[in-house]
Design a protein around this motif. Sequence first.
Motif, PDB file in Angstrom:
ATOM      1  N   CYS A 203       0.848  -1.196   0.000  1.00  0.00           N
ATOM      2  CA  CYS A 203       0.000   0.000   0.000  1.00  0.00           C
ATOM      3  C   CYS A 203       0.883   1.245   0.000  1.00  0.00           C
ATOM      4  CB  CYS A 203      -0.895  -0.025   1.237  1.00  0.00           C
ATOM      5  SG  CYS A 203      -1.887   1.485   1.421  1.00  0.00           S
ATOM      6  N   GLU A 204       0.572   2.173  -0.890  1.00  0.00           N
ATOM      7  CA  GLU A 204       1.360   3.398  -1.011  1.00  0.00           C
ATOM      8  C   GLU A 204       1.169   4.324   0.182  1.00  0.00           C
ATOM      9  OE1 GLU A 204       3.439   4.338  -3.328  1.00  0.00           O
ATOM     10  OE2 GLU A 204       3.175   2.736  -4.808  1.00  0.00           O
ATOM     11  N   ILE A 205       0.112   4.080   0.985  1.00  0.00           N
ATOM     12  CA  ILE A 205      -0.173   4.984   2.106  1.00  0.00           C
ATOM     13  C   ILE A 205       0.413   4.439   3.403  1.00  0.00           C
ATOM     14  CG2 ILE A 205      -2.016   6.044   3.473  1.00  0.00           C
ATOM     15  CD1 ILE A 205      -3.727   6.044   0.963  1.00  0.00           C
ATOM     16  N   CYS A 206       0.069   3.179   3.737  1.00  0.00           N
ATOM     17  CA  CYS A 206       0.540   2.613   5.007  1.00  0.00           C
ATOM     18  C   CYS A 206       1.797   1.773   4.847  1.00  0.00           C
ATOM     19  CB  CYS A 206      -0.551   1.776   5.654  1.00  0.00           C
ATOM     20  SG  CYS A 206      -0.975   0.273   4.722  1.00  0.00           S
ATOM     21  N   SER A 207       2.247   1.546   3.631  1.00  0.00           N
ATOM     22  CA  SER A 207       3.453   0.754   3.335  1.00  0.00           C
ATOM     23  C   SER A 207       3.370  -0.662   3.880  1.00  0.00           C
ATOM     24  CB  SER A 207       4.724   1.451   3.881  1.00  0.00           C
ATOM     25  OG  SER A 207       4.847   2.734   3.311  1.00  0.00           O
ATOM     26  N   SER A 208       2.165  -1.154   4.001  1.00  0.00           N
ATOM     27  CA  SER A 208       1.956  -2.493   4.536  1.00  0.00           C
ATOM     28  C   SER A 208       1.699  -3.476   3.390  1.00  0.00           C
ATOM     29  CB  SER A 208       0.771  -2.504   5.505  1.00  0.00           C
ATOM     30  OG  SER A 208       0.428  -3.831   5.852  1.00  0.00           O
ATOM     31  N   GLU A 210       0.156  -6.322   4.097  1.00  0.00           N
ATOM     32  CA  GLU A 210      -0.972  -7.139   4.520  1.00  0.00           C
ATOM     33  C   GLU A 210      -2.235  -6.807   3.722  1.00  0.00           C
ATOM     34  OE1 GLU A 210      -1.499  -6.909   8.690  1.00  0.00           O
ATOM     35  OE2 GLU A 210       0.608  -7.344   9.165  1.00  0.00           O
ATOM     36  N   VAL A 225      -3.364   0.954  -3.038  1.00  0.00           N
ATOM     37  CA  VAL A 225      -3.767   1.477  -1.727  1.00  0.00           C
ATOM     38  C   VAL A 225      -4.833   0.568  -1.130  1.00  0.00           C
ATOM     39  CG1 VAL A 225      -3.275   3.894  -2.261  1.00  0.00           C
ATOM     40  CG2 VAL A 225      -5.508   2.944  -2.798  1.00  0.00           C
ATOM     41  N   HIS A 226      -4.888   0.582   0.216  1.00  0.00           N
ATOM     42  CA  HIS A 226      -6.000  -0.078   0.898  1.00  0.00           C
ATOM     43  C   HIS A 226      -7.212   0.853   0.906  1.00  0.00           C
ATOM     44  CE1 HIS A 226      -2.694  -2.440   2.985  1.00  0.00           C
ATOM     45  NE2 HIS A 226      -3.463  -3.366   2.404  1.00  0.00           N
ATOM     46  N   CYS A 229      -7.330   3.001   3.922  1.00  0.00           N
ATOM     47  CA  CYS A 229      -6.276   3.998   4.118  1.00  0.00           C
ATOM     48  C   CYS A 229      -6.599   5.328   3.441  1.00  0.00           C
ATOM     49  CB  CYS A 229      -4.950   3.478   3.580  1.00  0.00           C
ATOM     50  SG  CYS A 229      -4.289   2.061   4.508  1.00  0.00           S
TER      51      CYS A 229
END
Length: 565
Positions: A203-208, A210, A225-226, A229
Amino acid sequence: MNIDGKGLMVFMSNIRTVAMYKKAAELWAELRVELLSASAFHSNEKPNPSQLWRMYWSSHQRFFRHMCMSAKVPATVRLAKQALKEDKCVVIGLQSTGEARTEEAVTKYGLELDDFVSGPRELLLKFVDENYPLPEKPEPLQGDESVKELQRKRHSATPGVSLKGRVRKVAKWKPASDGESDEESDTDSGHESTESDDEFQICEICSSEEERKKLLQCSCCGKLVHPACLVPPITDLVPETWSCYSCKEKTDEYMQARRAYIEELLKRYEQALQRKSKILDIIRSLDLPNNPLDDIIDQLGGPDKVAEMTGRRGMLVRASSGKGVTYQARNTKEVTMEMVNMHEKQLFMDGKKLVAIISEAGSAGVSLQADRRALNQKRRVHLTLELPWSADRAIQQFGRTHRSNQASAPEYRLLFTNLGGERRFASIVAKRLESLGALTQGDRRAGPSLSAYNYDSSYGKKALMVMYRGIMEQDNLPVVPPGCSSEKPETVQDFITKAKAALVSVGIVRDTVLGSNLIAIQMSNGKDNGKFSGRIVDSDMHDVGRFLNRLLGLPPDIQNRYLVG
């Protein structure tokens, strides 16, 4: 002038429609300036400039040729009625029947019209309608469809980005077994690269990494992205062409600018269309003459009194009430179209109709002389409004009424207006009639002496060059222009200024920088203190034919002033 046996005369008819002709000349000059402006503004649009100006000058010449013919109608009718009173019959020769313009008008307006069709008007309407430069009409944006198209284009410019909003789950790579071939290993190594890229998408926002199944991919920039997020988060189903907020904002800005651009193009198109419509309305309101052929037949009693031998298939006939005209076929149930000219010829030779109108297309092989074997042996008065371009065909047309075994020789009348520009046609006729005497009598000196009308000679070409050089102020004028005085140099300068403007308006002087008051200068008695540059190309310096053709597009007083000068 009289020629023994044939009574040949050149009859100069004073033009009675000077105001009509002058307005038409002004309109053509204004139209040229308008087309110059429009073609420069819409330089990339159709038609191309060379095609436009070829059509312009071709239509220009035909228009004023029609005007000259129409100006002779009153004299033609008067001479015909005078001949009938003297117990003679009449043959009228012309070339242009106006059939094409008539059929176009009938197609547009129907079989019943208020009056006869004006050939010059229909010709000018057709030229403007088909050749006025217009910018291409822009296609309007179709709302969501245009947004999707923009996204599609952006995606095609961004390789490796899926159109799907969600990221596909990719099977993990497994090492190849010993039994697999090298070829299979190469293929799997390619899969390994792709699968490993998909495995590490985050995810580009949370860098996760999962919840990769829930990742959304922007169809424009490809970012992942999620839904949770995002601000605000997305809880509903998303379309396959989902765009992130940043791309959506950029898309909206682009679409807004695109709509403004298209609106400007549409405004430009509509303005040009309005200018074209305004010109067409001016042409429709202009007082222009009717088709000469229909006009002459109508004034001499209609189809019941006039035998027509032309190539046209239909004609306009005035209603019995006197109001309006109706288009009808020339043939009847009893007479086929192929035999209608021969039927009309027989009516004339039997004396049932004492006026005949012939054209080259319809009179081939027709003899209309005062044959001693025919019932109608009255002397023929042959009126010629328009001669063929070929000398041989001109002789053939004269020969329709002058053959062996005739009871009396015909009288010929060649009609010309007093327009200076129509001396172009008189010049051609002069050559033809001089050759007529040589061909019929074997002597080039035989026939009428019409050398005064022959401008297209070595003397005429030299005089034209001298006049051009004087007007362009390259040399002094050898004589004082008509209406000027050597004691008043300002009158000579005024003549030169107006002459330049006139030559500019008909395209003889080229490469000019024109002021906005050009039309007023050339058409009125005003003066211009400004200067404009220009040139006459070498090929035009001796071209008498082009000069006389273009001269037709000037008001009558200016035409005659040139020829007198």
